[in-house]
Enzyme design. Structure first.
Site, PDB file in Angstrom:
ATOM      1  N   SER A   9      -9.731   0.563  -5.994  1.00  0.00           N
ATOM      2  CA  SER A   9      -8.894   1.307  -5.042  1.00  0.00           C
ATOM      3  C   SER A   9      -7.905   2.159  -5.808  1.00  0.00           C
ATOM      4  O   SER A   9      -7.025   1.635  -6.506  1.00  0.00           O
ATOM      5  CB  SER A   9      -8.130   0.343  -4.141  1.00  0.00           C
ATOM      6  N   HIS A  34     -12.903   3.684  -4.106  1.00  0.00           N
ATOM      7  CA  HIS A  34     -12.312   3.305  -2.813  1.00  0.00           C
ATOM      8  C   HIS A  34     -11.020   4.101  -2.600  1.00  0.00           C
ATOM      9  O   HIS A  34     -10.097   4.039  -3.421  1.00  0.00           O
ATOM     10  CB  HIS A  34     -12.031   1.804  -2.802  1.00  0.00           C
ATOM     11  N   ASP A  36      -7.936   4.856  -0.123  1.00  0.00           N
ATOM     12  CA  ASP A  36      -7.166   4.292   0.983  1.00  0.00           C
ATOM     13  C   ASP A  36      -6.301   5.370   1.634  1.00  0.00           C
ATOM     14  O   ASP A  36      -5.282   5.784   1.077  1.00  0.00           O
ATOM     15  CB  ASP A  36      -6.272   3.161   0.465  1.00  0.00           C
ATOM     16  N   MET A  38      -3.803   6.339   4.456  1.00  0.00           N
ATOM     17  CA  MET A  38      -2.826   5.672   5.338  1.00  0.00           C
ATOM     18  C   MET A  38      -1.940   6.711   6.005  1.00  0.00           C
ATOM     19  O   MET A  38      -1.552   7.693   5.365  1.00  0.00           O
ATOM     20  CB  MET A  38      -1.956   4.726   4.520  1.00  0.00           C
ATOM     21  N   HIS A  67     -11.578   4.690   3.189  1.00  0.00           N
ATOM     22  CA  HIS A  67     -11.074   3.678   4.118  1.00  0.00           C
ATOM     23  C   HIS A  67      -9.930   4.303   4.923  1.00  0.00           C
ATOM     24  O   HIS A  67      -8.826   4.470   4.405  1.00  0.00           O
ATOM     25  CB  HIS A  67     -10.596   2.478   3.282  1.00  0.00           C
ATOM     26  N   MET A  69      -7.134   4.238   7.361  1.00  0.00           N
ATOM     27  CA  MET A  69      -6.163   3.404   8.075  1.00  0.00           C
ATOM     28  C   MET A  69      -5.260   4.352   8.851  1.00  0.00           C
ATOM     29  O   MET A  69      -4.085   4.560   8.527  1.00  0.00           O
ATOM     30  CB  MET A  69      -5.370   2.544   7.070  1.00  0.00           C
ATOM     31  N   MET A 138     -10.829  -7.103   5.862  1.00  0.00           N
ATOM     32  CA  MET A 138      -9.513  -7.072   5.213  1.00  0.00           C
ATOM     33  C   MET A 138      -9.037  -8.494   4.944  1.00  0.00           C
ATOM     34  O   MET A 138      -8.960  -9.322   5.868  1.00  0.00           O
ATOM     35  CB  MET A 138      -8.481  -6.381   6.111  1.00  0.00           C
ATOM     36  N   ASP A 175     -11.626  -6.505   0.973  1.00  0.00           N
ATOM     37  CA  ASP A 175     -10.532  -5.648   0.491  1.00  0.00           C
ATOM     38  C   ASP A 175      -9.194  -6.365   0.659  1.00  0.00           C
ATOM     39  O   ASP A 175      -8.800  -6.704   1.778  1.00  0.00           O
ATOM     40  CB  ASP A 175     -10.553  -4.356   1.329  1.00  0.00           C
TER      41      ASP A 175
HETATM   42  C1  DX5 Z   1      -4.703  -2.263   1.453  1.00  0.00           C
HETATM   43  C2  DX5 Z   1      -5.822  -1.398   0.906  1.00  0.00           C
HETATM   44  C3  DX5 Z   1      -6.462  -1.977  -0.277  1.00  0.00           C
HETATM   45  C4  DX5 Z   1      -5.541  -2.187  -1.451  1.00  0.00           C
HETATM   46  C5  DX5 Z   1      -6.063  -3.308  -2.288  1.00  0.00           C
HETATM   47  O1  DX5 Z   1      -4.242  -1.719   2.625  1.00  0.00           O
HETATM   48  O2  DX5 Z   1      -6.814  -1.189   1.883  1.00  0.00           O
HETATM   49  O3  DX5 Z   1      -7.608  -1.229  -0.660  1.00  0.00           O
HETATM   50  O4  DX5 Z   1      -5.409  -1.035  -2.246  1.00  0.00           O
HETATM   51  O5  DX5 Z   1      -5.134  -3.555  -3.301  1.00  0.00           O
HETATM   52  P1  DX5 Z   1      -5.123  -4.928  -4.105  1.00  0.00           P
HETATM   53  O6  DX5 Z   1      -6.467  -5.036  -4.757  1.00  0.00           O
HETATM   54  O7  DX5 Z   1      -4.019  -4.708  -5.068  1.00  0.00           O
HETATM   55  O8  DX5 Z   1      -4.879  -6.017  -3.116  1.00  0.00           O
HETATM   56 ZN    ZN Z   2      -8.852  -0.269   1.310  1.00  0.00          ZN
END
Ligand code: DX5
Ligand code: ZN
Length: 218
Positions: A9, A34, A36, A38, A67, A69, A138, A175
Site C-alpha cells: 500500500s 495497492h 488507497d 480516501m 481501493h 474509500m 478489512m 488489508d
Molecule cells: C487502511 C488502508 C490500508 C492501509 C494498510 O485504510 O486501506 O491499505 O494502508 O496499512 P498497514 O499495512 O500499515 O496496516
Molecule cells: Zn487499502
C-alpha cells in the site's frame, strides 16, 4: 514460486518521491500496487485522486489495485478507469446500490472488487458474487496505515468458502495490520492477496524486497 500475491500500500510510502517509490516496490517483487483513495468523509483521512494515479502509471506496468474509500463512489469510477486502474474496489458500506456500482466497473472493462469493513457480515455480498473479481476483507477500520490487525479469520475462511463455491477465480485480499506474523494466519484462513503498508515500507527501499519475501513466508 508462491501463489500468494503481495500488494504494498503506497499509503505508507514517501509521498515526496511517489514515482520512485512505486518503481522501487515493482523492482522489489510486488505483485499489485495497492492505492488507497480516501475522501475525508467515508473515512476520516484524505489521500489522492485520479490525477495522481495517472501520474504514477508511468512508473510501473504492474496491476493497479485501487481501493476506493469514498462515498458516493459511482461518480468517480470513470476517472479512475481512465487513469489506468486495473482493479477498482468499492465498499459495501459506501452506498445503497452496490450491484449497480459493480456493473459500472465491469462495464468499463476493468476488474471489480468489493470491500467490507470489519463489522460488515460476509453474507452482504452473497448476491453479487457473480460480479466480483476480488473480495477485500478489512482487518482494520479503514482510514489509516499502521493500525493493529483485527483477527477476523472466520470471516476470511467464510469468504474463501463462498469463492470456492462459485468455481471462479476470485482474489481474496486482506488489508490492515498485515505483517509476517499475521500473514501466516491470514494465508491459512484462505487469503491469496496480502495488502501491507507499514510492513513493506518501514525500513526504506533497501529492505522492500526482504519485507515482501517475509510476507510470503519465504
Ligand atoms: C487502511 C488502508 C490500508 C492501509 C494498510 O485504510 O486501506 O491499505 O494502508 O496499512 P498497514 O499495512 O500499515 O496496516
Ligand atoms: Zn487499502
Amino acid at each position: 514460486m508462491s501463489d500468494i500475491k503481495i500488494a504494498p500500500s503506497i499509503l505508507s510510502s514517501d509521498f515526496s518521491r511517489l514515482g520512485e517509490e512505486v518503481a522501487a516496490i515493482d523492482k522489489a517483487g510486488a505483485d499489485y500496487i495497492h492505492i488507497d483513495v480516501m475522501d475525508g468523509h467515508f473515512v476520516p483521512n484524505l489521500t489522492f485522486g485520479a490525477p495522481v494515479v495517472k501520474a504514477i502509471r508511468k512508473s510501473t506496468q504492474k496491476t493497479f489495485d485501487v481501493h476506493l474509500m469514498v462515498a458516493p463512489v459511482d461518480p468517480l469510477i470513470d476517472s479512475f478507469v481512465d487513469a489506468g486502474s486495473d482493479i477498482i474496489t468499492a465498499h459495501v458500506e459506501a452506498g445503497p446500490h452496490l450491484h449497480r456500482t459493480l456493473q459500472h466497473i465491469k462495464a468499463r472493462g476493468v476488474k471489480a472488487g468489493v470491500s467490507l469493513n470489519p463489522h460488515t457480515p460476509i453474507e452482504s455480498i452473497k448476491h453479487v458474487m457473480d460480479l466480483v473479481d476480488l473480495i477485500l476483507i478489512m482487518t482494520v477500520n479503514p482510514g489509516f496505515g499502521g493500525q493493529s490487525f483485527i483477527p477476523l479469520l472466520d470471516k476470511i475462511a467464510d469468504a474463501r468458502r463462498m469463492i470456492n463455491a462459485t468455481g471462479r477465480d476470485i482474489d481474496l485480499e486482506v488489508d490492515g495490520g498485515v505483517n509476517p506474523q499475521t500473514a501466516k494466519d491470514v494465508i491459512a484462513a484462505g487469503a491469496n492477496v496480502l495488502v501491507a503498508g507499514t510492513a513493506v515500507f518501514k525500513d526504506g527501499p533497501e529492505q522492500y524486497a526482504n519485507h515482501i519475501r517475509s510476507l510470503r513466508g519465504e
